[in-house]
Enzyme design. Structure first.
Site, PDB file in Angstrom:
ATOM      1  N   LYS A  15       0.814  -1.230   0.000  1.00  0.00           N
ATOM      2  CA  LYS A  15       0.000   0.000   0.000  1.00  0.00           C
ATOM      3  C   LYS A  15       0.840   1.268   0.000  1.00  0.00           C
ATOM      4  O   LYS A  15       0.616   2.162  -0.805  1.00  0.00           O
ATOM      5  CB  LYS A  15      -0.868   0.084   1.272  1.00  0.00           C
ATOM      6  CG  LYS A  15      -1.946  -0.900   1.423  1.00  0.00           C
ATOM      7  CD  LYS A  15      -2.770  -0.574   2.673  1.00  0.00           C
ATOM      8  CE  LYS A  15      -1.996  -0.615   3.968  1.00  0.00           C
ATOM      9  NZ  LYS A  15      -1.613  -1.947   4.422  1.00  0.00           N
ATOM     10  N   ARG A  88      -9.535   2.671   8.728  1.00  0.00           N
ATOM     11  CA  ARG A  88      -9.071   1.420   9.294  1.00  0.00           C
ATOM     12  C   ARG A  88     -10.211   0.646   9.949  1.00  0.00           C
ATOM     13  O   ARG A  88     -10.097  -0.543  10.194  1.00  0.00           O
ATOM     14  CB  ARG A  88      -8.015   1.774  10.354  1.00  0.00           C
ATOM     15  CG  ARG A  88      -7.069   0.685  10.751  1.00  0.00           C
ATOM     16  CD  ARG A  88      -5.982   1.263  11.638  1.00  0.00           C
ATOM     17  NE  ARG A  88      -5.005   2.026  10.879  1.00  0.00           N
ATOM     18  CZ  ARG A  88      -3.945   1.479  10.290  1.00  0.00           C
ATOM     19  NH1 ARG A  88      -3.707   0.199  10.385  1.00  0.00           N
ATOM     20  NH2 ARG A  88      -3.101   2.232   9.624  1.00  0.00           N
ATOM     21  N   ARG A 127      11.498  -9.289   4.802  1.00  0.00           N
ATOM     22  CA  ARG A 127      11.577  -7.837   4.612  1.00  0.00           C
ATOM     23  C   ARG A 127      12.684  -7.187   5.446  1.00  0.00           C
ATOM     24  O   ARG A 127      12.808  -7.442   6.628  1.00  0.00           O
ATOM     25  CB  ARG A 127      10.222  -7.229   5.000  1.00  0.00           C
ATOM     26  CG  ARG A 127      10.130  -5.738   4.810  1.00  0.00           C
ATOM     27  CD  ARG A 127       8.715  -5.295   4.621  1.00  0.00           C
ATOM     28  NE  ARG A 127       7.894  -5.429   5.813  1.00  0.00           N
ATOM     29  CZ  ARG A 127       6.600  -5.108   5.836  1.00  0.00           C
ATOM     30  NH1 ARG A 127       6.007  -4.676   4.755  1.00  0.00           N
ATOM     31  NH2 ARG A 127       5.915  -5.235   6.945  1.00  0.00           N
ATOM     32  N   ARG A 160      12.471  -4.838  11.096  1.00  0.00           N
ATOM     33  CA  ARG A 160      11.618  -4.065  12.001  1.00  0.00           C
ATOM     34  C   ARG A 160      11.138  -4.938  13.158  1.00  0.00           C
ATOM     35  O   ARG A 160      10.870  -6.122  12.969  1.00  0.00           O
ATOM     36  CB  ARG A 160      10.391  -3.550  11.233  1.00  0.00           C
ATOM     37  CG  ARG A 160      10.475  -2.096  10.876  1.00  0.00           C
ATOM     38  CD  ARG A 160       9.393  -1.687   9.918  1.00  0.00           C
ATOM     39  NE  ARG A 160       8.065  -2.226  10.228  1.00  0.00           N
ATOM     40  CZ  ARG A 160       6.979  -1.952   9.500  1.00  0.00           C
ATOM     41  NH1 ARG A 160       7.065  -1.171   8.460  1.00  0.00           N
ATOM     42  NH2 ARG A 160       5.824  -2.469   9.807  1.00  0.00           N
ATOM     43  N   ARG A 171      -1.182  -8.208  13.903  1.00  0.00           N
ATOM     44  CA  ARG A 171      -1.577  -7.255  12.847  1.00  0.00           C
ATOM     45  C   ARG A 171      -2.605  -7.882  11.903  1.00  0.00           C
ATOM     46  O   ARG A 171      -3.531  -7.215  11.447  1.00  0.00           O
ATOM     47  CB  ARG A 171      -0.351  -6.779  12.066  1.00  0.00           C
ATOM     48  CG  ARG A 171       0.403  -5.668  12.788  1.00  0.00           C
ATOM     49  CD  ARG A 171       1.875  -5.688  12.472  1.00  0.00           C
ATOM     50  NE  ARG A 171       2.161  -5.203  11.123  1.00  0.00           N
ATOM     51  CZ  ARG A 171       3.269  -5.526  10.445  1.00  0.00           C
ATOM     52  NH1 ARG A 171       4.164  -6.342  10.969  1.00  0.00           N
ATOM     53  NH2 ARG A 171       3.464  -5.043   9.247  1.00  0.00           N
TER      54      ARG A 171
END
Ligand SMILES: [Zn+2]
Length: 217
Positions: A15, A88, A127, A160, A171
């Site tokens: 996104k 959201r 990632r 991260r 999440r």
């Protein structure tokens, strides 16, 4: 040309990257509500102070307040926008509809980037992120390893904190419980505005699909 856009999708669906690319290609301001909330709090505006009363207690900022902050941003930045991961919750979607109706600035397009859970997990575990410029990279795709220099700004790449499987479970749960109902809400109330793109494809291909959808009059 569509210029009031909502971009939705699960973690790692790209996104933020796609919103940045659309923003750069068409000069449409890209709004991430997380960044907007932080900036209001840092600037110590009345809305920022109101938000801080919730976040300082570890609570979520109420939906109507999030939408008031976004609306104030629109007063300053004009009639086009691309919202990245906002609304959201269904509450935010409802408040946003009311606010946009009052401003006579209806949404032009809602895009859902779809990605199967197996691919979300693969991407997140692969990632690497740059703490300085915020860029993220697929380690395998870009041939990068932990600690390598960021290809954009040369700072060291890290993993991260929330890119571990426990944090990702949370999440994904939040996405399923809160954001998937937003998609259902738009499907029911604005079916003509909703487009779905398969985000399994590479960034360039997804961007190409977005450009085609954006150009539809
Ligand atoms: Zn960087």
């Amino acid at each position: 040309m569509k210029k009031r856009i909502v971009l939705l999708g699960p973690p790692a669906s790209g996104k933020g990257t796609q919103a940045d690319r659309i923003s750069a290609a068409y000069s449409i301001p890209h709004v991430s509500t997380g960044a907007l909330l932080r900036s209001e709090c840092e600037k110590d505006t009345p809305l920022g102070r109101e938000a801080d009363e919730w976040t300082s207690k570890g609570l979520l900022v109420p939906d109507d307040l999030v939408v008031r902050i976004v609306t104030r941003w629109m007063d300053e930045h004009g009639p086009s926008f691309i919202f990245d991961g906002f609304p959201r919750t269904v509450g935010q979607a409802v408040y946003l509809d009311v606010a946009l109706q009052e401003l006579n600035l209806p949404l032009d397009l809602i895009v859902l980037l779809e990605l199967p859970e197996s691919e979300i997990r693969r991407r997140v575990s692969d990632r690497l992120s740059c703490t300085k410029c915020g860029a993220t990279f697929g380690a395998t795709l870009h041939g990068l390893s932990l600690g390598d220099a960021c290809p954009r700004c040369a700072s060291p790449l890290v993993r991260r904190n929330d890119d571990n499987s426990e944090a990702l479970d949370r999440r994904l749960e939040v996405y399923t419980n809160q954001t998937e109902p937003v998609v259902d809400y738009y499907e029911k109330n604005s079916p003509k505005l909703l487009s779905r793109i398969n985000a399994v494809h590479g960034s360039d291909e997804v961007f190409g699909s977005l450009v085609r959808i954006l150009g539809d009059a």
